[in-house]
Design a protein around this motif. Structure first.
Motif, PDB file in Angstrom:
ATOM      1  N   ARG A 130     -14.371  26.281 149.187  1.00 20.59           N
ATOM      2  CA  ARG A 130     -13.171  25.997 148.563  1.00 20.59           C
ATOM      3  C   ARG A 130     -12.046  26.379 149.646  1.00 20.59           C
ATOM      4  NH1 ARG A 130     -12.259  26.544 142.257  1.00 20.59           N
ATOM      5  NH2 ARG A 130     -14.130  26.294 141.579  1.00 20.59           N
ATOM      6  N   ILE A 153     -13.268  32.284 143.643  1.00 23.59           N
ATOM      7  CA  ILE A 153     -13.649  31.374 142.727  1.00 23.59           C
ATOM      8  C   ILE A 153     -14.740  30.477 143.245  1.00 23.59           C
ATOM      9  CG2 ILE A 153     -12.919  29.716 141.082  1.00 23.59           C
ATOM     10  CD1 ILE A 153      -9.882  31.054 141.440  1.00 23.59           C
ATOM     11  N   SER A 184      -9.469  28.492 131.331  1.00 18.97           N
ATOM     12  CA  SER A 184      -9.900  28.502 132.903  1.00 18.97           C
ATOM     13  C   SER A 184      -8.458  28.784 133.547  1.00 18.97           C
ATOM     14  CB  SER A 184     -10.305  26.884 133.027  1.00 18.97           C
ATOM     15  OG  SER A 184     -10.499  26.860 134.511  1.00 18.97           O
ATOM     16  N   PRO A 185      -7.279  28.326 133.443  1.00 23.39           N
ATOM     17  CA  PRO A 185      -6.348  28.750 134.263  1.00 23.39           C
ATOM     18  C   PRO A 185      -5.914  30.334 134.205  1.00 23.39           C
ATOM     19  CG  PRO A 185      -5.551  26.966 133.103  1.00 23.39           C
ATOM     20  CD  PRO A 185      -7.061  27.171 132.545  1.00 23.39           C
ATOM     21  N   GLU A 244      -8.396  31.955 136.544  1.00 20.49           N
ATOM     22  CA  GLU A 244      -8.084  32.102 137.890  1.00 20.49           C
ATOM     23  C   GLU A 244      -6.902  32.813 138.096  1.00 20.49           C
ATOM     24  OE1 GLU A 244      -7.847  27.780 138.715  1.00 20.49           O
ATOM     25  OE2 GLU A 244      -9.638  27.309 138.190  1.00 20.49           O
ATOM     26  N   GLN A 245      -6.139  32.982 137.216  1.00 16.90           N
ATOM     27  CA  GLN A 245      -4.890  34.026 137.427  1.00 16.90           C
ATOM     28  C   GLN A 245      -5.228  35.356 137.409  1.00 16.90           C
ATOM     29  OE1 GLN A 245      -1.702  33.598 134.539  1.00 16.90           O
ATOM     30  NE2 GLN A 245      -1.131  35.870 134.867  1.00 16.90           N
ATOM     31  N   ALA A 248      -8.359  35.944 138.620  1.00 12.29           N
ATOM     32  CA  ALA A 248      -9.015  36.320 139.821  1.00 12.29           C
ATOM     33  C   ALA A 248      -8.008  36.412 141.003  1.00 12.29           C
ATOM     34  CB  ALA A 248     -10.175  34.999 140.117  1.00 12.29           C
ATOM     35  N   ARG A 249      -6.953  35.754 140.830  1.00 10.16           N
ATOM     36  CA  ARG A 249      -6.109  35.834 142.041  1.00 10.16           C
ATOM     37  C   ARG A 249      -5.286  37.274 141.815  1.00 10.16           C
ATOM     38  NH1 ARG A 249      -4.876  30.850 140.292  1.00 10.16           N
ATOM     39  NH2 ARG A 249      -3.039  31.469 138.806  1.00 10.16           N
ATOM     40  N   LYS A 274     -17.926  29.957 137.810  1.00  9.95           N
ATOM     41  CA  LYS A 274     -17.780  28.944 136.489  1.00  9.95           C
ATOM     42  C   LYS A 274     -19.139  28.169 136.592  1.00  9.95           C
ATOM     43  CE  LYS A 274     -13.518  27.327 136.288  1.00  9.95           C
ATOM     44  NZ  LYS A 274     -13.176  27.662 135.273  1.00  9.95           N
TER      45      LYS A 274
END
Length: 154
Positions: A11, A44, A79-80, A83-84, A86-87, A97
């Protein structure tokens, strides 16, 4: 993202610190850092039946696994948030995922009855599980508490 047919893909992630674009492999040792400023980057990755062991179970960081389905509204909402997390926790966790419709063996192995189901793995061993969607701060608190309790001496 992995297509489950070959080696894990990469990615592209932009560093929040310096803005440089970095390629992050789905599977590697350690944790990703920016090639320019060396700050931790969010990790991710997507995994399926064929590459889950390489991507998730062999990771040296704790892994937050999102078992989801494309038809699931709460999955799309969480999902968002994941991801937040993870950031925010870059360098401390890896987010993997798994689309359960494309990965029936993993769905069966982890006895997924509802999606989203979230797991935390430590070197391939499940240490926590949570079903359902939650806002980012609740998810982060759950991950932080799980990791903190794991770090306590027995």
């Amino acid at each position: 993202m992995s297509d489950n047919n070959g080696p894990a893909a990469t990615r592209t992630v932009r560093c929040a610190n310096c803005g440089r674009t970095n390629r992050i492999p789905a599977a590697a040792q350690g944790s990703p850092k920016c090639g320019n400023c060396h700050q931790p980057l969010p990790w991710i990755a997507d995994a399926g039946d064929r590459d889950f062991a390489e991507i998730a179970e062999q990771a040296t960081l704790p892994v937050l696994v999102d078992l989801w389905a494309s038809w699931c509204g709460p999955c799309r909402m969480v999902s968002p948030a994941l991801e937040q997390v993870a950031r925010e926790m870059a360098g401390r966790i890896k987010l993997v995922k798994v689309d359960v419709d494309k990965s029936p063996r993993l769905q069966q192995r982890f006895e997924v009855q509802a999606v989203p189901t979230l797991l935390i793995l430590d070197r391939g061993t499940e240490i926590a599980r949570q079903a359902g969607a939650a806002p980012p701060h609740v998810l982060r608190d759950w991950v932080e508490k799980t990791l903190a309790s794991r770090a306590q001496p027995a």
